[in-house]
Design an enzyme around this catalytic site. Structure first.
Site, mmCIF file in Angstrom:
data_model
loop_
_atom_site.group_PDB
_atom_site.id
_atom_site.type_symbol
_atom_site.label_atom_id
_atom_site.label_comp_id
_atom_site.label_asym_id
_atom_site.label_seq_id
_atom_site.Cartn_x
_atom_site.Cartn_y
_atom_site.Cartn_z
ATOM 1 N N ARG A 236 0.872 -1.168 0.000
ATOM 2 C CA ARG A 236 0.000 0.000 0.000
ATOM 3 C C ARG A 236 0.906 1.213 0.000
ATOM 4 O O ARG A 236 1.831 1.304 0.806
ATOM 5 C CB ARG A 236 -0.900 0.020 1.227
ATOM 6 C CG ARG A 236 -1.889 1.148 1.144
ATOM 7 C CD ARG A 236 -2.921 1.097 2.245
ATOM 8 N NE ARG A 236 -3.813 2.205 2.108
ATOM 9 C CZ ARG A 236 -3.466 3.477 2.266
ATOM 10 N NH1 ARG A 236 -2.248 3.800 2.555
ATOM 11 N NH2 ARG A 236 -4.360 4.428 2.122
ATOM 12 N N GLU B 257 -11.819 4.330 -3.643
ATOM 13 C CA GLU B 257 -12.089 2.893 -3.654
ATOM 14 C C GLU B 257 -12.614 2.474 -5.027
ATOM 15 O O GLU B 257 -13.164 3.282 -5.768
ATOM 16 C CB GLU B 257 -13.132 2.545 -2.589
ATOM 17 C CG GLU B 257 -12.657 2.777 -1.178
ATOM 18 C CD GLU B 257 -11.510 1.883 -0.797
ATOM 19 O OE1 GLU B 257 -11.597 0.662 -1.022
ATOM 20 O OE2 GLU B 257 -10.510 2.410 -0.280
ATOM 21 N N ARG C 168 -0.628 -5.434 5.117
ATOM 22 C CA ARG C 168 0.055 -5.068 3.869
ATOM 23 C C ARG C 168 1.291 -4.240 4.206
ATOM 24 O O ARG C 168 1.290 -3.482 5.182
ATOM 25 C CB ARG C 168 -0.862 -4.242 2.974
ATOM 26 C CG ARG C 168 -2.105 -4.981 2.535
ATOM 27 C CD ARG C 168 -3.037 -4.068 1.769
ATOM 28 N NE ARG C 168 -3.539 -3.013 2.648
ATOM 29 C CZ ARG C 168 -4.560 -2.217 2.348
ATOM 30 N NH1 ARG C 168 -5.170 -2.330 1.184
ATOM 31 N NH2 ARG C 168 -4.967 -1.302 3.185
#
Length: 168
Positions: A53, A61, A105
């Site tokens: 990320r 999104e 992540r």
């Protein structure tokens, strides 16, 4: 026959363990990854088998809509992902890992051909500066120039959109 059963059982266990393992919570900061960028969304990549990320920003999104100045609604998240694919998809990138997010992540700054990809996303109005002050000045420039999301008649802060949908 029993040995084959035990081997198959052990192999199945190892596969399931890998699929359902908890994300590591250690601090991977200071590590650097390099490899081809496979874009997963507007602020996410896969590089060398790792989910990344991009740190310091937040992008719309996948299902997030925005209203164009002409009055029609469109998929803003898809548009941002497409722009990121055009910019770095399949190209060699370098990720300076800074930590992990709450989903496990890797968080990091990404460069491609010597250019800061996060800064590019914010400068083009494809993302907002978020979670740090790293790109605040770049966001101000994008807003003033009316680039990307700042040119739309209506758009949502990605954090607000996720909160409305119960995603975060």
């Amino acid at each position: 026959m029993e040995i084959l059963f035990v081997v198959a059982l052990l192999a199945g266990y190892l596969v399931l363990r890998r699929l359902f393992r908890r994300p590591a919570r250690g601090r991977p900061a200071g590590r650097t990854l390099s490899g081809k960028a496979w874009v997963t969304d507007g602020d996410g990549l896969r590089v060398s088998g790792h989910t990344i990320r991009i740190a310091g920003l937040d992008a719309p999104e996948w299902d997030q809509k925005a209203k164009h100045r002409d009055g029609y609604w469109f998929s803003h998240g898809k548009q941002v992902k497409s722009a990121l694919i055009r910019e770095i998809g399949g190209k060699q990138v370098r990720v300076a890992v800074e930590g992990r997010d709450k989903f496990g992540r890797l968080l990091g700054s990404v460069t491609c051909q010597g250019r800061d990809v996060g800064e590019w996303l914010v400068r083009e109005g494809h993302a907002i500066a978020a979670y740090s002050d790293r790109y605040r000045h770049v966001e101000r420039e994008a807003r003033q120039a009316g680039r990307g999301m700042w040119a739309h008649a209506h758009n949502f802060d990605p954090r607000h959109h996720r909160h409305r949908k119960g995603k975060g």
